[in-house]
Design a protein around this motif. Structure first.
Motif, PDB file in Angstrom:
ATOM      1  N   ASN A 322       0.359  -1.536  -0.182  1.00 38.38           N
ATOM      2  CA  ASN A 322      -0.259  -0.184  -0.275  1.00 38.38           C
ATOM      3  C   ASN A 322       0.454   1.230   0.052  1.00 38.38           C
ATOM      4  O   ASN A 322       0.065   2.532  -0.202  1.00 38.38           O
ATOM      5  CB  ASN A 322      -0.804   0.035   1.618  1.00 38.38           C
ATOM      6  N   TRP A 326      -0.766   4.951   1.061  1.00 41.41           N
ATOM      7  CA  TRP A 326      -0.725   5.317   2.160  1.00 41.41           C
ATOM      8  C   TRP A 326       0.459   6.816   2.146  1.00 41.41           C
ATOM      9  O   TRP A 326       0.360   7.821   2.658  1.00 41.41           O
ATOM     10  CB  TRP A 326       0.155   4.840   2.860  1.00 41.41           C
ATOM     11  N   GLU A 329      -1.864   9.247   0.615  1.00 38.67           N
ATOM     12  CA  GLU A 329      -2.460  10.222   1.650  1.00 38.67           C
ATOM     13  C   GLU A 329      -2.605  11.035   2.958  1.00 38.67           C
ATOM     14  O   GLU A 329      -2.829  11.708   2.680  1.00 38.67           O
ATOM     15  CB  GLU A 329      -3.729   8.798   2.201  1.00 38.67           C
TER      16      GLU A 329
END
Length: 340
Positions: A322, A326, A329
Protein backbone atom coordinates in the motif's frame (compact mmCIF):
# COMPACT_ATOMS: atom_id res chain seq x y z
CA UNK A 1 23.35 -31.48 60.98
CA UNK A 2 26.99 -30.78 61.78
CA UNK A 3 27.50 -29.91 65.42
CA UNK A 4 31.19 -29.03 65.26
CA UNK A 5 34.06 -28.73 62.81
CA UNK A 6 37.81 -28.32 62.69
CA UNK A 7 39.41 -25.98 60.18
CA UNK A 8 42.51 -24.03 59.25
CA UNK A 9 42.02 -20.29 58.74
CA UNK A 10 44.22 -18.27 56.46
CA UNK A 11 44.58 -14.55 55.82
CA UNK A 12 45.43 -13.14 52.40
CA UNK A 13 46.35 -9.56 51.58
CA UNK A 14 44.23 -7.59 49.10
CA UNK A 15 46.72 -8.18 46.29
CA UNK A 16 46.57 -11.92 46.89
CA UNK A 17 50.37 -12.06 47.15
CA UNK A 18 50.74 -13.01 50.79
CA UNK A 19 49.00 -15.79 52.66
CA UNK A 20 49.41 -16.28 56.40
CA UNK A 21 48.14 -19.15 58.52
CA UNK A 22 46.22 -17.52 61.35
CA UNK A 23 44.80 -20.60 63.01
CA UNK A 24 45.48 -24.29 62.72
CA UNK A 25 42.88 -26.89 63.64
CA UNK A 26 40.42 -24.27 64.76
CA UNK A 27 37.38 -25.62 66.57
CA UNK A 28 34.03 -24.41 65.25
CA UNK A 29 30.76 -24.86 67.10
CA UNK A 30 27.37 -24.55 65.42
CA UNK A 31 25.25 -21.51 66.27
CA UNK A 32 21.66 -22.53 66.97
CA UNK A 33 18.91 -21.86 64.42
CA UNK A 34 21.20 -21.28 61.44
CA UNK A 35 20.86 -24.57 59.50
CA UNK A 36 18.67 -25.18 56.45
CA UNK A 37 19.52 -28.46 54.72
CA UNK A 38 16.36 -29.38 52.85
CA UNK A 39 16.85 -32.58 50.83
CA UNK A 40 20.52 -32.74 51.82
CA UNK A 41 21.66 -35.97 53.48
CA UNK A 42 24.34 -35.29 56.07
CA UNK A 43 24.99 -38.08 58.61
CA UNK A 44 26.04 -37.07 62.11
CA UNK A 45 29.70 -37.98 61.79
CA UNK A 46 32.90 -36.06 62.51
CA UNK A 47 33.47 -33.56 59.72
CA UNK A 48 36.29 -31.25 58.74
CA UNK A 49 36.15 -27.97 56.87
CA UNK A 50 39.09 -28.08 54.51
CA UNK A 51 40.70 -24.66 54.49
CA UNK A 52 41.41 -23.09 51.14
CA UNK A 53 44.30 -21.14 49.73
CA UNK A 54 44.55 -17.89 47.82
CA UNK A 55 43.58 -19.55 44.56
CA UNK A 56 40.11 -20.32 45.96
CA UNK A 57 39.38 -16.89 47.35
CA UNK A 58 36.24 -15.53 45.69
CA UNK A 59 35.84 -12.00 46.99
CA UNK A 60 36.35 -9.71 49.94
CA UNK A 61 32.75 -8.58 49.62
CA UNK A 62 31.86 -4.97 50.29
CA UNK A 63 34.94 -2.94 51.27
CA UNK A 64 35.09 -2.59 55.02
CA UNK A 65 32.60 -5.35 55.82
CA UNK A 66 35.39 -7.63 57.08
CA UNK A 67 33.99 -10.74 55.43
CA UNK A 68 36.13 -12.85 53.11
CA UNK A 69 34.51 -15.46 50.86
CA UNK A 70 36.28 -18.71 50.01
CA UNK A 71 35.53 -21.99 48.33
CA UNK A 72 36.16 -25.13 50.32
CA UNK A 73 34.97 -28.62 51.14
CA UNK A 74 33.28 -30.34 54.01
CA UNK A 75 34.90 -33.75 54.29
CA UNK A 76 34.49 -36.63 56.64
CA UNK A 77 37.18 -36.63 59.30
CA UNK A 78 40.02 -39.14 58.87
CA UNK A 79 38.34 -41.44 61.37
CA UNK A 80 35.34 -41.81 59.03
CA UNK A 81 35.25 -43.79 55.81
CA UNK A 82 35.48 -41.08 53.13
CA UNK A 83 34.09 -43.47 50.52
CA UNK A 84 30.82 -43.65 52.41
CA UNK A 85 30.47 -39.93 53.06
CA UNK A 86 31.18 -37.86 49.95
CA UNK A 87 32.69 -34.41 50.35
CA UNK A 88 30.36 -31.41 50.04
CA UNK A 89 31.56 -28.45 47.99
CA UNK A 90 30.84 -25.29 49.93
CA UNK A 91 31.34 -21.56 50.04
CA UNK A 92 32.65 -20.15 53.31
CA UNK A 93 31.94 -16.58 54.38
CA UNK A 94 34.61 -15.87 56.98
CA UNK A 95 34.13 -13.02 59.47
CA UNK A 96 37.28 -11.31 60.72
CA UNK A 97 35.54 -8.97 63.16
CA UNK A 98 33.04 -9.57 65.93
CA UNK A 99 30.53 -7.23 64.33
CA UNK A 100 30.78 -8.92 60.94
CA UNK A 101 30.27 -12.29 62.62
CA UNK A 102 27.03 -11.04 64.17
CA UNK A 103 25.91 -10.10 60.65
CA UNK A 104 26.66 -13.66 59.49
CA UNK A 105 24.55 -15.04 62.34
CA UNK A 106 21.64 -12.87 61.21
CA UNK A 107 22.07 -14.10 57.64
CA UNK A 108 22.20 -17.71 58.82
CA UNK A 109 19.01 -17.18 60.81
CA UNK A 110 17.33 -15.89 57.65
CA UNK A 111 18.33 -19.03 55.72
CA UNK A 112 17.03 -21.21 58.57
CA UNK A 113 13.93 -19.10 59.18
CA UNK A 114 11.90 -17.27 56.53
CA UNK A 115 14.04 -18.62 53.67
CA UNK A 116 13.93 -22.27 54.78
CA UNK A 117 11.08 -23.07 52.40
CA UNK A 118 13.22 -21.89 49.48
CA UNK A 119 16.30 -23.86 50.57
CA UNK A 120 17.89 -25.92 47.79
CA UNK A 121 15.22 -24.53 45.45
CA UNK A 122 15.88 -20.81 45.15
CA UNK A 123 18.54 -20.20 47.82
CA UNK A 124 21.55 -22.39 48.66
CA UNK A 125 21.51 -25.03 51.36
CA UNK A 126 22.89 -23.57 54.56
CA UNK A 127 25.15 -25.83 56.65
CA UNK A 128 25.07 -23.29 59.44
CA UNK A 129 26.98 -20.52 61.12
CA UNK A 130 29.92 -21.68 63.22
CA UNK A 131 31.55 -19.82 66.08
CA UNK A 132 35.26 -20.21 66.82
CA UNK A 133 35.69 -21.61 70.33
CA UNK A 134 39.48 -21.70 70.52
CA UNK A 135 40.24 -18.36 68.91
CA UNK A 136 43.73 -17.03 69.56
CA UNK A 137 45.11 -13.64 68.64
CA UNK A 138 48.08 -13.62 66.28
CA UNK A 139 49.14 -9.98 66.00
CA UNK A 140 46.30 -8.01 67.49
CA UNK A 141 42.63 -8.37 68.26
CA UNK A 142 41.62 -7.28 64.77
CA UNK A 143 43.65 -9.94 62.98
CA UNK A 144 41.68 -13.09 63.69
CA UNK A 145 38.62 -15.09 62.74
CA UNK A 146 35.44 -15.05 64.77
CA UNK A 147 33.45 -17.56 62.74
CA UNK A 148 31.91 -18.38 59.41
CA UNK A 149 28.75 -19.07 57.44
CA UNK A 150 28.88 -22.20 55.27
CA UNK A 151 26.67 -22.50 52.18
CA UNK A 152 26.41 -24.94 49.29
CA UNK A 153 28.64 -23.98 46.37
CA UNK A 154 26.43 -23.09 43.39
CA UNK A 155 29.23 -22.50 40.91
CA UNK A 156 29.56 -19.18 39.11
CA UNK A 157 27.09 -16.26 39.09
CA UNK A 158 25.27 -15.19 35.95
CA UNK A 159 26.98 -12.63 33.77
CA UNK A 160 23.95 -10.53 32.89
CA UNK A 161 20.21 -10.53 33.52
CA UNK A 162 19.45 -9.14 30.07
CA UNK A 163 21.42 -11.89 28.28
CA UNK A 164 19.96 -14.76 30.31
CA UNK A 165 17.53 -17.28 28.85
CA UNK A 166 13.96 -15.95 28.84
CA UNK A 167 12.64 -18.79 31.01
CA UNK A 168 15.39 -18.06 33.55
CA UNK A 169 14.38 -14.39 33.51
CA UNK A 170 10.74 -15.27 34.17
CA UNK A 171 11.74 -17.60 37.00
CA UNK A 172 13.96 -14.93 38.55
CA UNK A 173 11.09 -12.45 38.70
CA UNK A 174 8.81 -15.15 40.11
CA UNK A 175 11.36 -16.00 42.83
CA UNK A 176 11.46 -12.35 43.86
CA UNK A 177 7.66 -12.14 43.83
CA UNK A 178 7.60 -15.14 46.19
CA UNK A 179 10.28 -13.58 48.39
CA UNK A 180 8.37 -10.30 48.61
CA UNK A 181 4.81 -11.55 48.89
CA UNK A 182 5.22 -14.79 50.82
CA UNK A 183 8.31 -14.16 52.93
CA UNK A 184 7.69 -10.38 53.11
CA UNK A 185 11.37 -9.80 52.54
CA UNK A 186 13.52 -7.77 50.19
CA UNK A 187 16.93 -9.05 49.15
CA UNK A 188 18.64 -5.68 48.92
CA UNK A 189 21.33 -6.62 46.39
CA UNK A 190 19.75 -8.35 43.39
CA UNK A 191 22.70 -8.03 41.04
CA UNK A 192 24.13 -10.68 38.68
CA UNK A 193 26.98 -11.38 41.13
CA UNK A 194 24.39 -12.59 43.67
CA UNK A 195 22.30 -14.70 41.28
CA UNK A 196 23.26 -18.20 40.16
CA UNK A 197 21.88 -20.44 37.42
CA UNK A 198 21.43 -24.01 38.61
CA UNK A 199 20.12 -26.08 35.71
CA UNK A 200 17.99 -23.19 34.49
CA UNK A 201 16.69 -22.19 37.92
CA UNK A 202 17.77 -18.96 39.64
CA UNK A 203 19.30 -19.09 43.11
CA UNK A 204 19.80 -15.98 45.26
CA UNK A 205 22.74 -15.56 47.63
CA UNK A 206 24.03 -12.89 50.03
CA UNK A 207 21.14 -11.77 52.20
CA UNK A 208 23.37 -9.50 54.28
CA UNK A 209 21.24 -6.49 53.34
CA UNK A 210 17.86 -8.21 53.38
CA UNK A 211 14.98 -6.45 55.09
CA UNK A 212 11.97 -8.08 56.73
CA UNK A 213 8.34 -6.99 57.09
CA UNK A 214 8.17 -5.83 53.49
CA UNK A 215 4.66 -4.98 52.34
CA UNK A 216 5.09 -5.28 48.60
CA UNK A 217 2.86 -3.18 46.36
CA UNK A 218 4.17 -4.78 43.19
CA UNK A 219 0.94 -6.63 42.43
CA UNK A 220 1.98 -9.60 40.32
CA UNK A 221 1.03 -13.20 40.82
CA UNK A 222 3.74 -15.84 40.38
CA UNK A 223 2.45 -16.64 36.88
CA UNK A 224 1.78 -13.02 35.97
CA UNK A 225 4.45 -12.89 33.28
CA UNK A 226 2.69 -15.20 30.87
CA UNK A 227 3.05 -12.44 28.29
CA UNK A 228 6.65 -11.81 29.32
CA UNK A 229 8.09 -8.87 27.44
CA UNK A 230 4.80 -8.02 25.71
CA UNK A 231 3.25 -5.75 28.30
CA UNK A 232 4.18 -2.09 28.12
CA UNK A 233 6.46 -0.91 30.90
CA UNK A 234 4.27 0.73 33.59
CA UNK A 235 5.09 3.84 35.53
CA UNK A 236 6.90 3.20 38.80
CA UNK A 237 4.07 4.74 40.82
CA UNK A 238 1.74 2.08 39.42
CA UNK A 239 3.98 -0.74 40.75
CA UNK A 240 5.88 0.96 43.59
CA UNK A 241 8.45 -1.64 44.61
CA UNK A 242 11.95 -0.54 43.68
CA UNK A 243 13.59 -3.98 43.84
CA UNK A 244 11.04 -5.86 41.73
CA UNK A 245 10.58 -2.96 39.35
CA UNK A 246 14.33 -2.69 38.68
CA UNK A 247 14.83 -6.43 38.23
CA UNK A 248 11.82 -6.81 35.90
CA UNK A 249 13.19 -3.90 33.93
CA UNK A 250 16.69 -5.46 33.85
CA UNK A 251 15.42 -8.78 32.44
CA UNK A 252 13.40 -7.01 29.75
CA UNK A 253 10.17 -8.13 31.38
CA UNK A 254 8.42 -5.19 29.78
CA UNK A 255 8.67 -3.66 26.37
CA UNK A 256 9.45 0.08 26.23
CA UNK A 257 6.52 2.45 26.54
CA UNK A 258 7.93 4.68 23.82
CA UNK A 259 9.94 4.59 20.61
CA UNK A 260 12.07 7.08 18.71
CA UNK A 261 11.32 8.67 15.36
CA UNK A 262 12.70 11.97 14.01
CA UNK A 263 14.78 12.04 17.23
CA UNK A 264 11.50 12.45 19.11
CA UNK A 265 9.95 10.06 21.63
CA UNK A 266 6.51 8.69 20.79
CA UNK A 267 4.18 6.75 23.07
CA UNK A 268 3.56 3.18 21.89
CA UNK A 269 -0.04 4.15 21.17
CA UNK A 270 1.31 5.84 18.03
CA UNK A 271 2.34 2.44 16.62
CA UNK A 272 -1.22 2.04 15.37
CA UNK A 273 -1.39 5.58 13.95
CA UNK A 274 1.36 6.19 11.38
CA UNK A 275 -0.29 9.37 10.12
CA UNK A 276 -0.19 10.87 13.61
CA UNK A 277 3.54 10.15 13.76
CA UNK A 278 4.10 11.81 10.39
CA UNK A 279 2.19 14.89 11.54
CA UNK A 280 4.95 15.42 14.14
CA UNK A 281 7.76 15.35 11.57
CA UNK A 282 9.97 18.46 11.63
CA UNK A 283 9.20 20.90 8.79
CA UNK A 284 12.52 20.25 7.06
CA UNK A 285 11.47 16.63 6.38
CA UNK A 286 10.02 15.98 2.95
CA UNK A 287 6.76 14.05 2.83
CA UNK A 288 8.62 11.03 1.49
CA UNK A 289 11.25 11.12 4.26
CA UNK A 290 8.65 11.62 7.00
CA UNK A 291 6.61 8.73 5.59
CA UNK A 292 9.53 6.29 5.31
CA UNK A 293 11.01 7.16 8.72
CA UNK A 294 7.67 6.71 10.49
CA UNK A 295 7.04 3.26 9.06
CA UNK A 296 10.65 2.23 9.60
CA UNK A 297 10.36 3.17 13.29
CA UNK A 298 7.16 1.14 13.66
CA UNK A 299 8.63 -1.95 12.01
CA UNK A 300 11.85 -1.65 14.01
CA UNK A 301 9.94 -1.51 17.30
CA UNK A 302 7.78 -4.52 16.46
CA UNK A 303 10.76 -6.59 15.29
CA UNK A 304 12.90 -5.78 18.32
CA UNK A 305 10.37 -5.90 21.14
CA UNK A 306 7.51 -8.03 19.81
CA UNK A 307 9.10 -10.46 17.33
CA UNK A 308 6.88 -13.40 18.30
CA UNK A 309 3.75 -11.48 17.34
CA UNK A 310 4.79 -11.16 13.70
CA UNK A 311 3.54 -7.57 13.68
CA UNK A 312 6.78 -6.26 12.21
CA UNK A 313 6.53 -8.49 9.15
CA UNK A 314 2.80 -7.85 8.82
CA UNK A 315 3.36 -4.09 8.82
CA UNK A 316 6.23 -4.37 6.34
CA UNK A 317 4.11 -6.50 4.00
CA UNK A 318 1.19 -4.07 4.24
CA UNK A 319 3.53 -1.15 3.57
CA UNK A 320 4.93 -2.84 0.48
CA UNK A 321 1.44 -3.43 -0.85
CA UNK A 322 0.00 0.00 0.00
CA UNK A 323 3.00 2.33 -0.13
CA UNK A 324 1.73 4.40 -3.07
CA UNK A 325 -1.81 4.93 -1.72
CA UNK A 326 -0.64 5.55 1.86
CA UNK A 327 1.94 8.09 0.76
CA UNK A 328 -0.65 9.81 -1.43
CA UNK A 329 -3.02 9.99 1.55
CA UNK A 330 -0.30 11.50 3.75
CA UNK A 331 0.63 14.11 1.14
CA UNK A 332 -3.00 15.13 0.82
CA UNK A 333 -3.33 15.40 4.60
CA UNK A 334 -0.16 17.49 4.79
CA UNK A 335 -1.40 19.81 2.04
CA UNK A 336 -4.71 20.38 3.86
CA UNK A 337 -2.86 21.12 7.09
CA UNK A 338 -0.59 23.66 5.40
CA UNK A 339 -3.57 25.46 3.84
CA UNK A 340 -5.35 25.58 7.19
Amino acid sequence: MIGSLTADVRSIDDAGDREDLLHKKMHLELVANTVALKDVVLPSKPWELIAVGAENRLTTGVPGNHVIVYRGELRAAPSVDAKVHKAHKVVVKLATRARSFEALIREGELYAGPLAEMSNRAVPSCYGVFRVTNRTVVDDENDCSFGCLILADLGEPVESFAKADEMFQIRLVNVLVELHHKMHMTHGQVYPVNVFDKNGWPFLVDFSRAKLNHQCKFLLERDALKEFGLDVKPKFEDLPCKELYKVTEAVNGWRPSSFICYNLAFDVEFLESPLDIMDKAPPEFTAEDAFEDAHEAIIKYYNKWMPATGKGKAHADALEENRVSWLKEFKAERARASRG
